[in-house]
Design an enzyme around this catalytic site. Structure first.
Site, PDB file in Angstrom:
ATOM      1  N   SER A 146       0.859  -1.180   0.000  1.00 47.25           N
ATOM      2  CA  SER A 146       0.000   0.000   0.000  1.00 47.25           C
ATOM      3  C   SER A 146       0.891   1.224   0.000  1.00 47.25           C
ATOM      4  CB  SER A 146      -0.875   0.006   1.262  1.00 47.25           C
ATOM      5  OG  SER A 146      -1.469   1.264   1.497  1.00 47.25           O
ATOM      6  N   TYR A 159      -2.300  -1.548  10.681  1.00 51.71           N
ATOM      7  CA  TYR A 159      -2.392  -1.640   9.223  1.00 51.71           C
ATOM      8  C   TYR A 159      -1.097  -1.175   8.572  1.00 51.71           C
ATOM      9  CZ  TYR A 159      -3.838  -0.656   4.430  1.00 51.71           C
ATOM     10  OH  TYR A 159      -3.918  -0.606   3.051  1.00 51.71           O
TER      11      TYR A 159
END
Length: 287
Positions: A146, A159
């Site tokens: 990401s 995360y």
């Protein structure tokens, strides 16, 4: 070579295919002529997507699979190779979010992020990669990191940590495949999406005690991005084309994600401490 020339006609296995960029990658793979194995814990979502793809003339198979279960992922690999064929593209995409201060994060929520975002990638690699290396057929492994894999963001530590881990895992795996002599036909690539439309923020974990307000405020801030986030199919088109070009880092928004990578390199080189949003030169929460 074009993406169609590179991937068309092969088998693609995509985890987390029921929504978001996973569904976008599945739709684009189908458009390119791939047989798509739609793996997800959401049986209804992958069933609906399979119907959509087959109605459009594509070839798709649904597979309910929880990537937290190493045995389930191994069984998925066995089934695919036995019943469908050799895998040309493996996409380890399944992922979840978590909001809140790290010290408020429930242990179960922490474990959920680790089990899905990190272990799920490892289980996918462990189940499929040896089979991919066993032939001389061209094959690709994409692991979903990401923009968060090259940034630091408060109130999303689990995360962000997981995406840094996936990026490092993928970089190491790229070298290991090369070291083992399989890089002439097995290509390991890291996917770093920027903001792409999905339901990851709505389904993210929060906190049960502590500062729940801060956790929910961060969720709201992330949801505000969604209105301007990239369409998943458009993101998938970019990723497939970059992969066909032979790039290692596959960026859905090259300028935006690339600037985050450059900023990360600058901060590490200058050895600056992490800064809060109002102090930073680059804000990964803004698109």
């Amino acid at each position: 070579m074009s993406a169609r020339e590179t991937f068309g006609g092969g088998v693609a296995v995509i985890t987390g295919a029921g929504a978001g960029i996973g569904a976008g990658l599945a739709r684009q793979a189908s458009r390119l002529g791939m047989t798509v194995v739609l793996a997800d814990v959401d049986a209804a979502a992958v069933a609906a997507l399979r119907e959509e793809l087959t109605a459009a003339g594509g070839s798709a198979v649904e597979a309910v699979c929880d990537v937290r279960d190493a045995n389930a992922v191994e069984e998925l690999a066995e089934t695919v190779y036995r019943d469908i064929g050799d895998v040309r593209l493996l996409v380890n995409n399944a992922g979840v979010e978590q909001f809140g201060y790290l010290w408020d994060t429930p242990v179960a929520n922490w474990q959920r992020v680790v089990d899905i975002n990190i272990s799920g990638v490892f289980y996918g690699v462990r189940a499929f990669l040896p089979r991919m290396m066993a032939t001389d057929a061209p094959a690709w492994v994409w692991n979903l990191s990401s923009i968060g894999g090259v940034a630091v963001v408060p109130l999303q530590a689990p995360y962000i940590m997981s995406k840094h881990a996936v990026l490092a895992l993928t970089e190491c795996l790229h070298l290991e495949v090369k070291s083992a002599g399989h890089d002439h036909h097995v290509h390991v690539q890291a996917v770093l999406p920027g903001a792409v439309v999905s339901n990851i923020f709505e389904s993210a974990g929060g906190v049960n005690s502590g500062d729940a307000g801060a956790a929910e405020a961060q969720r709201t801030a992330m949801l505000d991005i969604k209105a301007e986030a990239m369409d998943p199919i458009a993101a998938a088109e970019v990723v497939f084309e970059q992969a066909a070009e032979g790039r290692f880092y596959l960026l859905t928004q090259p300028d935006y994600v690339g600037s985050a990578m450059a900023e990360r390199a600058r901060v590490l080189t200058s050895q600056e401490p992490p800064r809060l949003r109002t102090e930073r030169r680059f804000d990964p929460a803004q698109n």
